[in-house]
Structures are given as C-alpha cells and as structure tokens.
Enzyme design. Structure first.
Site, PDB file in Angstrom:
ATOM      1  N   ARG A 207      26.863 -11.980  59.893  1.00 40.39           N
ATOM      2  CA  ARG A 207      26.153 -12.567  58.751  1.00 40.39           C
ATOM      3  C   ARG A 207      26.608 -11.872  57.464  1.00 40.39           C
ATOM      4  NH1 ARG A 207      20.186 -12.289  58.597  1.00 40.39           N
ATOM      5  NH2 ARG A 207      20.762 -10.119  58.725  1.00 40.39           N
TER       6      ARG A 207
ATOM      7  N   ARG B 268      26.390  -5.844  64.016  1.00 40.01           N
ATOM      8  CA  ARG B 268      25.609  -7.005  64.459  1.00 40.01           C
ATOM      9  C   ARG B 268      26.455  -8.268  64.446  1.00 40.01           C
ATOM     10  NH1 ARG B 268      20.070  -7.409  61.141  1.00 40.01           N
ATOM     11  NH2 ARG B 268      19.465  -5.241  61.100  1.00 40.01           N
TER      12      ARG B 268
ATOM     13  N   ARG C 203      22.771  -3.052  49.629  1.00 34.66           N
ATOM     14  CA  ARG C 203      21.357  -2.951  50.019  1.00 34.66           C
ATOM     15  C   ARG C 203      20.900  -1.497  50.018  1.00 34.66           C
ATOM     16  NH1 ARG C 203      21.750  -6.061  55.523  1.00 34.66           N
ATOM     17  NH2 ARG C 203      19.510  -5.771  55.780  1.00 34.66           N
TER      18      ARG C 203
ATOM     19  N   ARG D 262       7.768  -1.959  47.693  1.00 35.26           N
ATOM     20  CA  ARG D 262       9.201  -1.729  47.593  1.00 35.26           C
ATOM     21  C   ARG D 262       9.544  -1.019  46.275  1.00 35.26           C
ATOM     22  NH1 ARG D 262      13.178  -4.625  50.657  1.00 35.26           N
ATOM     23  NH2 ARG D 262      11.734  -6.098  51.537  1.00 35.26           N
TER      24      ARG D 262
ATOM     25  N   LYS E 159      12.432  -0.362  61.363  1.00 36.21           N
ATOM     26  CA  LYS E 159      10.993  -0.331  61.097  1.00 36.21           C
ATOM     27  C   LYS E 159      10.305  -1.664  61.386  1.00 36.21           C
ATOM     28  CE  LYS E 159      11.583  -0.925  56.171  1.00 36.21           C
ATOM     29  NZ  LYS E 159      11.258  -2.353  56.091  1.00 36.21           N
TER      30      LYS E 159
END
Ligand code: ZN
Length: 210
Positions: free
Chosen positions: A155, A122, A166, A88, A13
């Site tokens: 990371r 990633r 998350r 949020r 997003k």
C-alpha cells in the site's frame, strides 16, 4: 478505566487496544473508525469530515474533538474506554482534559528502524484484501496470495517514503504528548518490541494492577 493508547504507527497499539477492549469489556474508540462511521451515516459532522478528507486535508482539531466528545457520551463509554489515535496533538489533549478524567496513558515504544521494518514489509492481496508480511507472515509463494492466488502489493502508506513522513509527523505533533502526560503522572511506557501476545500479557498485568 479511561485509557489512552499512544504510540507511533506500526507499534501495534491498534491491535493491542482491540484485545484489551475485549478482555476488559470496554469500547475501543479509534478516530479512524469514528471518521468512517460519521461519513457513512452522513451525519452533519460526517459531511464536514468527508469534504475535508476528499480534498486530502487533515481533519482539524475542533472537528475531531467534537466527534470524540460525542462518542464518549454514549452509554457504553460510561464505565471506561480506550482511545486509540486520539489525542494526537496538544490542543486535542487539552480539550480532552476538560471533558474526561483519564486514568492512564500507555505509551507504546518502538524504535524507528523496527517500525520501518514492520510497516515496509506489509503486503496486501489485490483481489481479496488479505494481509501478509514478508518476514512475519509470508505467503507460501512470494508475491502471490495463499487464499485466492491474487497479486500482493505494498500500500502507498507502507512505502518507505510514506512511513518516514508519518514518523516525522508523529515526532512533531504527537511526541509532545509524552511530556504532557508524564508531567501529570499519567504515563506508563510499554515496550512494543515483543510479540503481540507478550505485549498483551504485560498490558493486562499492568491494567489489573491499577
Ligand atoms: Zn487473495
């Protein structure tokens, strides 16, 4: 057009918000960027944010709301904006409701399995910071940066454990917003599975029809 881009981490997003902002000439307002700018400029709110994040705590709703409301008063947001990463929580959404009239909430949908594949693949170069993905944007030599020959690493945020954490925070705090906005007849679902290009095309068509 006052838009909210809602969706789990890894759904793309932020990328979509940046492109839509450019296409329609409206500001892309991300709370992450607002926090960083406030800290850098050492504003009164920024100093509070800095003290909180340095302790590793989450920035409370009241402070986040104040930062966003301040930003929405800037001239460039007068004719429309895209909020990315805000609201949020339900209290944030309620506060926003009293400050601004939202035109549409775009709900990026992607299943957990796909999110985990995207985020856990990633890699970032330790030397120059260039980003890669083991499946979607692999380096020529595994583990080595094409540009500078530096070492690629994952990371901490993109470790499987951190991604799962998350996602559970998202499910608990942010998913209730889907019903909140659906009940106000403001929600449009966006299939986030296709390529960024195709997601952008469908968003563009959706927004032009508003
Ligand atoms: Zn590099």
């Amino acid at each position: 057009m006052n838009l909210i881009f809602l969706g789990p981490p890894g759904a793309g997003k932020g990328t979509a918000a940046a492109r839509v902002a450019e296409e329609f000439g409206m500001p892309h307002i991300s709370t992450g960027d607002l926090f960083r700018a406030a800290i850098k400029n050492e504003t009164e709110l920024g100093l509070q944010v800095k003290a909180i994040t340095e302790k590793g705590d989450l920035v409370p709703d009241s402070l986040t709301i104040e930062l966003v409301n301040d930003r929405l008063k800037d001239g460039d947001a007068a004719n429309g904006f895209i909020l990315d990463g805000f609201p949020r929580t339900i209290p944030q959404a309620e506060a926003l409701e009293t400050a601004s009239k939202i035109t549409r909430v775009l709900n990026f949908k992607l299943d957990d399995e796909e999110i985990i594949e995207r985020l856990s693949g990633r890699r970032v170069c330790r030397s120059c910071g260039k980003g890669y993905h083991v499946h979607f944007m692999p380096p020529k030599k595994p583990g080595i940066c094409d540009v500078c020959g530096g070492e690629l690493y994952t990371r901490k945020d993109d470790s499987i454990e951190s991604i799962k954490n998350r996602l559970s925070v998202y499910a608990e705090q942010t998913e209730p917003l889907i019903e909140f906005y659906r009940s106000r007849d403001l929600l449009s679902d966006v299939d986030a599975k296709p390529s960024a290009e195709r997601v952008f095309d469908s968003l563009k068509a959706m927004l032009e029809a508003l």
